[in-house]
Design an enzyme around this catalytic site. Structure first.
Site, PDB file in Angstrom:
ATOM      1  CG  ASP A 160      -4.807   2.333 -19.263  1.00 34.98           C
ATOM      2  OD1 ASP A 160      -4.224   3.121 -20.032  1.00 34.98           O
ATOM      3  OD2 ASP A 160      -6.005   2.455 -18.966  1.00 34.98           O
ATOM      4  CB  SER A 161      -2.267  -1.247 -23.119  1.00 37.49           C
ATOM      5  OG  SER A 161      -3.565  -1.825 -23.070  1.00 37.49           O
ATOM      6  N   GLY A 162      -4.466   1.307 -23.074  1.00 40.08           N
ATOM      7  CA  GLY A 162      -5.507   1.886 -23.923  1.00 40.08           C
ATOM      8  C   GLY A 162      -6.514   0.856 -24.391  1.00 40.08           C
ATOM      9  N   GLY A 163      -6.180  -0.427 -24.204  1.00 35.14           N
ATOM     10  CA  GLY A 163      -7.072  -1.497 -24.656  1.00 35.14           C
ATOM     11  C   GLY A 163      -8.454  -1.414 -24.028  1.00 35.14           C
ATOM     12  CG  ASP A 167      -5.714  -6.147 -22.549  1.00 41.58           C
ATOM     13  OD1 ASP A 167      -5.597  -4.925 -22.790  1.00 41.58           O
ATOM     14  OD2 ASP A 167      -6.379  -6.584 -21.605  1.00 41.58           O
ATOM     15  CD  GLN A 202      -8.534  -9.677 -21.125  1.00 43.42           C
ATOM     16  OE1 GLN A 202      -9.663 -10.075 -20.854  1.00 43.42           O
ATOM     17  NE2 GLN A 202      -8.152  -8.423 -20.881  1.00 43.42           N
ATOM     18  CG  ASP A 232      -6.640   0.375 -12.011  1.00 43.82           C
ATOM     19  OD1 ASP A 232      -6.370  -0.796 -12.317  1.00 43.82           O
ATOM     20  OD2 ASP A 232      -7.525   1.028 -12.594  1.00 43.82           O
ATOM     21  CB  CYS A 290     -11.108   9.597   8.888  1.00 43.77           C
ATOM     22  SG  CYS A 290     -10.049  10.018   7.492  1.00 43.77           S
ATOM     23  CB  CYS A 332      -7.963  12.483   5.937  1.00 50.94           C
ATOM     24  SG  CYS A 332      -9.585  13.214   5.685  1.00 50.94           S
ATOM     25  CB  CYS A 390     -11.915  13.531   8.991  1.00 53.05           C
ATOM     26  SG  CYS A 390     -12.791  12.642   7.680  1.00 53.05           S
ATOM     27  CG  HIS A 444     -12.826  11.189   3.586  1.00 57.98           C
ATOM     28  ND1 HIS A 444     -12.394  10.887   4.867  1.00 57.98           N
ATOM     29  CD2 HIS A 444     -13.688  10.191   3.228  1.00 57.98           C
ATOM     30  CE1 HIS A 444     -12.993   9.767   5.267  1.00 57.98           C
ATOM     31  NE2 HIS A 444     -13.776   9.331   4.302  1.00 57.98           N
TER      32      HIS A 444
HETATM   33 ZN   LIG Z   1     -11.152  11.698   6.373  1.00 63.95          ZN
END
Ligand SMILES: [Zn+2]
Length: 365
Positions: free
Chosen positions: A60-63, A114, A197, A274, A312, A314, A317, A343
């Protein structure tokens, strides 16, 4: 995109992120600029080499971070003066500086600098802020076009090649534009995305989208949301803004959201998101499961032998009980943060895999 603020997804190593199927990470310009500093990362060949991550990175730009330092910043046409949250030192970010830093960090996708409009903002304030972001966007593009060859991996890569290889590379770069070169090395330049924006006004959002498209970027982000407005308003602004962004280019919604929201926004046409939620919530013992939210710190799980999420698959789990995860959390063990984060990331990534499958099948969730 999992968030790796300081070139690290807190508690999870890169090999685990690869196993989880993470395709792209977000890193934070503001934080990396202050520590370890741009020069260090550049000297190390850019973020990919520095953090040993071959897959994609977006900075990201830091804005947005500077925006959140309300007490410590001063915005002018030139840029933003602010004080470091680490040592109070005076710092300055401008569109050009944000580009210089992001080119040096060398992420695959970098963001225009921005001004994130605060909420609430009246009509004249929202317009003035949007106009400033447009002027800054044009300055970012100008600087980027002039300096994009300075990305560290292009030079470090080139210096190790023979002159014949360089010739082949130049030919490939000119000839293969638009082809997917992922996996063949980072031969192409970075992509600079513009940011829309316009506060919470759909008409202003539309104007911002159209004029940002006029500047011309390979992808567009919707910024200035998740700044304290009601969720319903976020949704309205996202949906109305999306209509005005080209559907054949990446559309990136910044800083969103819950698993339900990312599924909904992806269905609506958002390509990238994100959010710190899966990782931050995990560190606070809040876990997303197919049966709803689980707060693993609760005493009710003390002797619960079941898996965190029975649906799940993963590695957490499949192996550990709720009782063990609760114990780790209650004992403040480092492993609690690691396992909880794994998880939650898996849950988010699995959500997006499901969404992709539904989109491919032409269905809706
Ligand atoms: Zn899991």
């Amino acid at each position: 995109m999992p968030v790796g603020t300081l070139a690290s997804v807190k508690g999870v190593s890169q090999d685990v992120l690869e196993d989880l199927g993470v395709q792209i990470l977000l890193a934070n310009t503001y934080h990396l600029y202050l520590r370890p500093g741009v020069e260090t990362v550049r000297q190390m060949g850019g973020l990919h080499r520095f953090m040993s991550w071959d897959r994609a990175i977006l900075t990201d730009s830091g804005g947005f971070q500077v925006f959140s330092l309300t007490e410590l910043r001063k915005v002018s046409e030139e840029g933003v003066a602010f004080r470091s949250h680490l040592d109070g030192s005076s710092q300055f970010l401008s569109p050009e500086k944000a580009m210089e830093i992001q080119i040096a960090l060398g992420a695959d996708i970098i963001m225009a600098f921005d001004e994130c409009t605060e909420y609430p903002a009246d009509a004249s304030r929202a317009r003035a802020s949007m106009e400033l972001t447009l002027r800054w966007g044009a300055r970012c593009k100008d600087y980027f076009e002039e300096h994009k060859g300075e990305v560290p991996w292009s030079s470090s890569h080139l210096s190790s090649l023979s002159s014949q290889e360089k010739q082949v590379l130049r030919f490939a770069q000119g000839d293969n534009r638009g082809n997917d070169n992922r996996g063949k090395g980072h031969f192409q330049t970075q992509s600079l995305f513009g940011i829309v924006q316009g506060g919470m006004d759909p008409a202003l959002r539309r104007e911002s989208a159209e004029r940002t498209i006029d500047i011309g970027f390979p992808g567009y982000a919707i910024g200035g949301l998740s700044v304290g407005e009601p969720r319903e308003l976020t949704r309205d602004i996202v949906l109305s803004t999306l209509e005005h962004l080209p559907s054949d280019q990446p559309r990136y919604l910044m800083g969103v959201g819950t698993p339900e929201e990312i599924a909904e926004y992806a269905q609506a046409g958002v390509d990238m998101m994100d959010c710190v939620l899966p990782t931050r919530a995990a560190r606070h013992g809040l876990l997303f499961t197919s049966e709803g939210r689980v707060s693993i710190k609760q005493a009710r799980y003390t002797q619960d032998e079941s898996a965190l999420d029975p649906a799940c698959d993963c590695r957490v789990c499949k192996r550990y009980s709720r009782a063990y995860l609760r114990h780790l959390y209650a004992s403040n063990e480092l492993l609690a943060q690691v396992l909880n984060t794994i998880h939650n990331l898996h849950y988010y990534l699995a959500t997006m895999r499901t969404v992709r499958a539904w989109i491919r099948a032409g269905s809706r969730l």
